[in-house]
Design an enzyme around this catalytic site. Structure first.
Site, PDB file in Angstrom:
ATOM      1  N   PHE A 131     -11.905  -0.713  -8.862  1.00  0.00           N
ATOM      2  CA  PHE A 131     -10.530  -1.171  -9.023  1.00  0.00           C
ATOM      3  C   PHE A 131     -10.489  -2.662  -8.736  1.00  0.00           C
ATOM      4  O   PHE A 131     -10.826  -3.094  -7.629  1.00  0.00           O
ATOM      5  CB  PHE A 131      -9.626  -0.408  -8.049  1.00  0.00           C
ATOM      6  CG  PHE A 131      -8.152  -0.603  -8.239  1.00  0.00           C
ATOM      7  CD1 PHE A 131      -7.505   0.016  -9.291  1.00  0.00           C
ATOM      8  CD2 PHE A 131      -7.411  -1.367  -7.353  1.00  0.00           C
ATOM      9  CE1 PHE A 131      -6.135  -0.130  -9.461  1.00  0.00           C
ATOM     10  CE2 PHE A 131      -6.039  -1.525  -7.515  1.00  0.00           C
ATOM     11  CZ  PHE A 131      -5.398  -0.899  -8.570  1.00  0.00           C
ATOM     12  N   LEU A 154      -8.309  -5.658  -8.283  1.00  0.00           N
ATOM     13  CA  LEU A 154      -7.003  -6.260  -8.022  1.00  0.00           C
ATOM     14  C   LEU A 154      -7.152  -7.557  -7.226  1.00  0.00           C
ATOM     15  O   LEU A 154      -6.668  -8.609  -7.629  1.00  0.00           O
ATOM     16  CB  LEU A 154      -6.102  -5.272  -7.274  1.00  0.00           C
ATOM     17  CG  LEU A 154      -4.747  -5.800  -6.788  1.00  0.00           C
ATOM     18  CD1 LEU A 154      -3.897  -6.271  -7.967  1.00  0.00           C
ATOM     19  CD2 LEU A 154      -4.002  -4.730  -5.988  1.00  0.00           C
ATOM     20  N   GLU A 174      -8.171 -11.026  -5.578  1.00  0.00           N
ATOM     21  CA  GLU A 174      -8.740 -12.264  -6.097  1.00  0.00           C
ATOM     22  C   GLU A 174      -8.873 -13.273  -4.962  1.00  0.00           C
ATOM     23  O   GLU A 174      -8.330 -13.055  -3.866  1.00  0.00           O
ATOM     24  CB  GLU A 174      -7.838 -12.840  -7.196  1.00  0.00           C
ATOM     25  CG  GLU A 174      -7.688 -11.952  -8.417  1.00  0.00           C
ATOM     26  CD  GLU A 174      -6.818 -12.566  -9.507  1.00  0.00           C
ATOM     27  OE1 GLU A 174      -6.646 -11.912 -10.541  1.00  0.00           O
ATOM     28  OE2 GLU A 174      -6.309 -13.694  -9.306  1.00  0.00           O
ATOM     29  N   SER A 221      -3.360  -9.863  -0.058  1.00  0.00           N
ATOM     30  CA  SER A 221      -2.128  -9.198   0.351  1.00  0.00           C
ATOM     31  C   SER A 221      -0.986  -9.513  -0.620  1.00  0.00           C
ATOM     32  O   SER A 221      -0.119  -8.681  -0.869  1.00  0.00           O
ATOM     33  CB  SER A 221      -1.746  -9.632   1.770  1.00  0.00           C
ATOM     34  OG  SER A 221      -2.717  -9.193   2.699  1.00  0.00           O
ATOM     35  N   THR A 243     -15.335  -3.042  -4.314  1.00  0.00           N
ATOM     36  CA  THR A 243     -16.205  -1.969  -3.826  1.00  0.00           C
ATOM     37  C   THR A 243     -16.896  -1.261  -4.990  1.00  0.00           C
ATOM     38  O   THR A 243     -16.280  -0.987  -6.022  1.00  0.00           O
ATOM     39  CB  THR A 243     -15.380  -0.945  -3.015  1.00  0.00           C
ATOM     40  OG1 THR A 243     -14.749  -1.615  -1.929  1.00  0.00           O
ATOM     41  CG2 THR A 243     -16.275   0.152  -2.462  1.00  0.00           C
ATOM     42  N   GLU A 270      -6.822  -1.651   1.606  1.00  0.00           N
ATOM     43  CA  GLU A 270      -5.681  -0.816   1.169  1.00  0.00           C
ATOM     44  C   GLU A 270      -4.380  -1.324   1.811  1.00  0.00           C
ATOM     45  O   GLU A 270      -3.449  -0.564   2.051  1.00  0.00           O
ATOM     46  CB  GLU A 270      -5.893   0.672   1.513  1.00  0.00           C
ATOM     47  CG  GLU A 270      -7.120   1.280   0.874  1.00  0.00           C
ATOM     48  CD  GLU A 270      -6.900   1.742  -0.549  1.00  0.00           C
ATOM     49  OE1 GLU A 270      -5.781   1.566  -1.049  1.00  0.00           O
ATOM     50  OE2 GLU A 270      -7.842   2.267  -1.154  1.00  0.00           O
TER      51      GLU A 270
END
Length: 386
Positions: free
Chosen positions: A122, A124, A126, A131, A157, A364
């Site tokens: 995944f 997302l 950068e 956050s 990951t 997460e």
């Protein structure tokens, strides 16, 4: 559909025995070599662990959130590197497709993700968007009947093992905030993709994270998740809801392991002619560990039940992830203290877990992000109710 009690208990017992007999004995080797033995992924695939959250119609086990959390509480008793091996397929690597994918996308990817044949990652985070996920800068530019992606994703990951990447990119540079972000399914072997060297980390050796660079990577029009542009951020947030409950279960499992290690040591170690487990200040630390672990377990199962009933539980997921990740850090600290000088030595598992669990308060969504999510949901509920 939930499993019947007997089938679920058989699954949990199988995972428990696999952890005790197979994974725990390998922990030191994995930490030393920073590598999980090649046979382990195949064994976990045979058990169906790569597909526990993927619907049965696509080859997975189709567990409910509550069932998944309980499996994680068992798998979490081993080094978190083993859980991470399947974690992206179970969570962020597959759930965007499960939740928002087209039927064609589900048929193309989910069976292979469920079997472990294909690993998903995944993309997302950068360099300038962690956050603040709405600040994604990776660009997606329309080109003929497809798209061209450019940008860098950080701390991804399983990037070196991935076959398919769910990439969040800004498809409309003029749209404000999250409304211009689209999710794309990208073949990890596409020309223009390069994967950096895995980072050296504080803990969780055996789990590899690296940067992924996209340079004029061409993807077809049907790579857009769900075929809907501008919905990528919403898809990401839906995925994180489930992932936060999943990780809370992992934290509970690790806390259980740390308590077991502490009890073993405290009942064997003698000082002043008595077991240290008989000293009241040691008992207080053990009691605090058990109490907090039990509280986190109860929160996690409650949040999972709410998610299963409503398909979402943003505030409750944030609550249990915030509490469980902070809890396991406190339990790890007490475990080292109970072990005394031995707890600082690498030959004891608590030293390794002390480093491993620090990450749970960061990924997460950091603990501070969870606080913001919780408070915003509280204010919204109060305002709407008023």
């Amino acid at each position: 559909m939930a499993l019947d009690a007997e089938t679920l208990n058989q699954l949990l017992d199988t995972v428990r025995r696999y952890v005790d007999e197979r994974l725990i004995p390998l922990e030191e080797q994995v930490s030393r070599d920073d590598r999980i033995p090649d046979e382990i992924p195949a064994e976990m695939a045979e058990m169906g662990l790569f597909g526990i959250s993927i619907p049965e119609a696509y080859g997975g086990l189709g567990l409910t959130m509550g069932e998944e959390a309980r499996v994680m509480m068992e798998l979490g008793r081993a080094s978190p590197a083993f859980r991470s091996l399947i974690g992206t397929n179970v969570g962020i690597g597959s759930q965007g497709i499960v939740i928002d994918g087209t039927e064609e996308q589900k048929q193309a990817y989910l069976p292979r993700l469920a079997s472990g044949e294909l690993v998903g990652s995944f993309c997302l985070t950068e360099p300038e968007a962690g956050s603040d996920a709405q600040s994604v800068r990776t660009s997606a530019r329309k080109d003929g009947n497809g798209w061209i992606l450019n940008g860098t994703k950080r701390f991804i990951t399983n990037s070196s093992r991935a076959g398919v990447l769910t990439v969040m990119a800004r498809s409309d540079p003029d749209a404000p905030g999250s409304s211009g972000i689209t999710a794309f399914l990208v073949d990890a072997k596409s020309p223009g993709i390069s994967i950096g060297r895995p980072y050296r980390k504080m803990g969780q050796q055996g789990t590899h994270v690296a940067d992924i660079v996209f340079e004029d990577v061409r993807v077809p029009a049907d790579a857009v998740v769900g075929g809907v542009e501008g919905r990528g951020f919403k898809t990401a947030m839906k995925v994180l809801d489930r992932g936060r409950i999943h990780l809370s279960g992992v934290c509970v499992g690790i806390a259980r392991r740390l308590i077991e290690e502490s009890l073993r040591y405290a009942t064997e170690r003698k000082q002043f002619g008595s077991r240290i487990a008989d000293f009241q200040l040691v008992q207080a630390m053990l009691a605090d560990c058990q109490t907090e672990m039990y509280a986190a377990r109860s929160m996690t199962l409650d949040a999972a039940a709410l998610y299963d009933a409503a398909g979402k539980a943003p505030m409750e997921a944030a609550c249990c992830k915030y509490y469980a990740s902070e809890m396991v850090g406190r339990v790890a600290d007490r475990a080292v203290q109970i072990h005394g000088g031995a707890g600082y030595m690498a030959e004891y598992a608590v030293e390794r877990f002390y480093r491993d669990v620090r990450l749970f308060r960061i990924y997460e969504g950091t603990s501070q992000i969870q606080q913001i999510v919780i408070a915003r949901n509280m204010v919204k509920a109060w305002t709407d109710g008023g």
